[in-house]
Design a protein around this motif. Structure first.
Motif, short mmCIF file in Angstrom:
data_model
loop_
_atom_site.label_atom_id
_atom_site.label_comp_id
_atom_site.label_asym_id
_atom_site.label_seq_id
_atom_site.Cartn_x
_atom_site.Cartn_y
_atom_site.Cartn_z
N GLY A 235 -1.92 23.15 49.80
CA GLY A 235 -1.41 24.13 50.76
C GLY A 235 -0.31 23.60 51.65
N GLY A 236 0.53 22.72 51.12
CA GLY A 236 1.65 22.20 51.90
C GLY A 236 1.35 20.96 52.72
N LYS A 237 0.10 20.47 52.69
CA LYS A 237 -0.26 19.26 53.44
C LYS A 237 0.29 18.03 52.71
N THR A 238 0.74 17.04 53.48
CA THR A 238 1.34 15.84 52.89
C THR A 238 0.77 14.59 53.54
N PRO A 239 -0.43 14.17 53.13
CA PRO A 239 -1.02 12.96 53.70
C PRO A 239 -0.25 11.71 53.25
N THR A 240 -0.48 10.63 53.96
CA THR A 240 0.13 9.35 53.60
C THR A 240 -0.95 8.39 53.11
N SER B 235 -1.88 -1.92 51.01
CA SER B 235 -1.61 -3.34 51.21
C SER B 235 -2.22 -4.10 50.04
N GLY B 236 -1.49 -5.08 49.56
CA GLY B 236 -1.93 -5.82 48.39
C GLY B 236 -0.75 -6.42 47.67
N PRO B 237 -0.98 -7.02 46.49
CA PRO B 237 0.11 -7.64 45.73
C PRO B 237 1.25 -6.66 45.47
N ALA B 238 2.47 -7.13 45.67
CA ALA B 238 3.64 -6.25 45.57
C ALA B 238 3.75 -5.59 44.21
N SER B 239 3.43 -6.33 43.15
CA SER B 239 3.55 -5.76 41.80
C SER B 239 2.61 -4.56 41.63
N ALA B 240 1.45 -4.62 42.30
CA ALA B 240 0.48 -3.52 42.19
C ALA B 240 0.83 -2.36 43.11
N THR B 241 1.22 -2.64 44.36
CA THR B 241 1.56 -1.54 45.27
C THR B 241 2.78 -0.77 44.76
N THR C 165 5.08 4.29 42.59
CA THR C 165 5.66 5.03 41.47
C THR C 165 4.75 6.17 41.03
N LEU C 166 3.45 5.92 41.04
CA LEU C 166 2.48 6.94 40.63
C LEU C 166 2.57 8.20 41.50
N PHE C 167 2.85 8.02 42.80
CA PHE C 167 2.88 9.17 43.70
C PHE C 167 4.29 9.58 44.10
N ALA C 168 5.29 9.03 43.44
CA ALA C 168 6.68 9.40 43.75
C ALA C 168 6.90 10.89 43.53
N SER C 169 7.59 11.53 44.49
CA SER C 169 7.95 12.95 44.40
C SER C 169 6.72 13.87 44.33
N ALA D 96 3.07 15.32 46.79
CA ALA D 96 2.68 15.62 48.17
C ALA D 96 1.99 14.45 48.85
N VAL D 97 1.65 13.41 48.09
CA VAL D 97 1.07 12.20 48.68
C VAL D 97 2.19 11.20 48.95
N ARG D 98 2.45 10.94 50.21
CA ARG D 98 3.43 9.93 50.58
C ARG D 98 2.77 8.56 50.52
N THR D 99 3.55 7.53 50.27
CA THR D 99 3.00 6.17 50.28
C THR D 99 3.78 5.32 51.27
N ALA D 100 3.08 4.33 51.84
CA ALA D 100 3.71 3.38 52.77
C ALA D 100 3.03 2.03 52.58
N VAL D 101 3.79 1.00 52.30
CA VAL D 101 3.24 -0.33 52.06
C VAL D 101 3.28 -1.13 53.36
N LEU D 102 2.13 -1.70 53.71
CA LEU D 102 1.98 -2.42 54.98
C LEU D 102 2.08 -3.94 54.81
N GLY D 103 2.11 -4.41 53.57
CA GLY D 103 2.17 -5.85 53.33
C GLY D 103 1.26 -6.22 52.17
N THR D 104 1.01 -7.51 52.02
CA THR D 104 0.25 -7.99 50.86
C THR D 104 -1.20 -8.33 51.20
N GLU D 105 -1.57 -8.29 52.47
CA GLU D 105 -2.90 -8.72 52.90
C GLU D 105 -3.93 -7.60 52.78
N ALA D 106 -4.99 -7.83 52.01
CA ALA D 106 -6.07 -6.85 51.90
C ALA D 106 -6.74 -6.67 53.25
#
Length: 279
Positions: free
Chosen positions: A126-131, A135-141, A146-150, A152-162
């Motif tokens: 319904g138009g909601k866009t959670p983020t 955080s974790g290994p760069a290759s995995a994040t 990429t999985l959520f590109a374009s 309604a789920v936005r992504t934001a990487v905080l770093g590599t530390e679990a």
């Protein structure tokens, strides 16, 4: 790059909607229907998820696993995944404290690549866009971005530390959810003395006050079964850093009075306040 196959554990209201977004960039999104409720089956079908009969099949076929379940079940699910020697990317996206997140990462470290995740916002419908904070290994994040590109789920990487994503999720939840509990108590107290409308009028004169939104109390009651355990997790996170957890534990205890209102979309404000007033 070939599209990955994704497995979702388990498709609740948030998990199913997030999984449906992932389906835009995945070859398939799988879920295990064994032992799940009729509501889960209907929800998964509505969101276009592909059922499989056994967890082993889901893990064998999936490149990425996303765990989105009630906090209490997070470690049991991770144990089950570890027993099957899953070797893909495991996104631990539950509302759990950083200590539990790190235990899960250690549990899976010999096979899977673990990404810490935390969803902030409402399910992506319904138009909601959670983020989805990561955080974790760069290759995995990068794979999860990429999985959520374009979608309604936005992504934001905080770093590599679990633990970073879990900490941010619980820090936000501790404010947002406890604030709603305080609103219910304030309005409940005022109602007992016949001044609830006056209280709301006073609050409405201020900007951005949860207290001016008493209609949300019924929604809080319906979500109490999920919010209470999240606040217990947040309380554990506070205690682990030496900060006092008592306020969040009290809020969780207050929410427990609404456990019988689980997902009740017909609950009224009056009903919710009546239930809150009963010991």
């Amino acid at each position: 790059m070939d599209q990955p196959t994704v497995g979702i554990l388990h498709p609740g209201s948030m998990g199913a909607a997030v999984a449906a977004c992932a389906a835009n960039n995945a070859a398939a999104v799988l879920w295990c229907e064994t032992g799940r409720s009729t509501a889960s089956v209907e929800r998964a079908a509505r969101f276009g998820l592909t059922p499989v009969a056994e967890l082993a099949e889901l893990l064998d076929r999936s490149d990425i696993i996303i765990s989105l379940c009630p906090p209490a079940a997070a470690e049991d699910l991770a144990h089950a995944v570890a027993e099957h020697h899953f070797a893909g990317v495991y996104v631990e996206a539950n509302a759990i404290n950083p200590g539990r997140m790190q235990r899960i990462a250690a549990l899976l470290e010999n096979g899977a690549t673990v990404v810490d995740g935390g969803v902030v916002g409402s399910p992506p419908v319904g138009g909601k866009t959670p983020t989805l904070y990561l955080s974790g290994p760069a290759s995995a994040t990068e794979k999860i971005e990429t999985l959520f590109a374009s979608t309604a789920v936005r992504t934001a990487v905080l770093g590599t530390e679990a633990g970073k994503a879990s900490a941010l999720k619980l820090a936000y939840a501790s404010f947002q959810k406890t604030s709603r509990v305080l609103v219910a108590l304030a309005v409940g107290m005022a109602r007992e003395h016949g001044v609830d409308q006056e209280l709301i009028e006073v609050a409405s004169q201020r900007t951005d006050s949860y207290l001016s939104e008493p209609q949300y109390i019924a929604k809080t009651a319906a979500r109490a079964w999920r919010w209470g355990p999240e606040l217990e997790e947040a309380a554990d996170a506070l205690a682990a850093t030496g900060l006092p957890p008592e306020m969040l534990r009290a809020a969780a205890s207050t929410l427990a009075r609404w456990n019988d209102a689980k997902d009740d979309g017909e609950l009224t404000l009056t009903d919710a306040l009546d239930q809150l007033a009963q010991p």
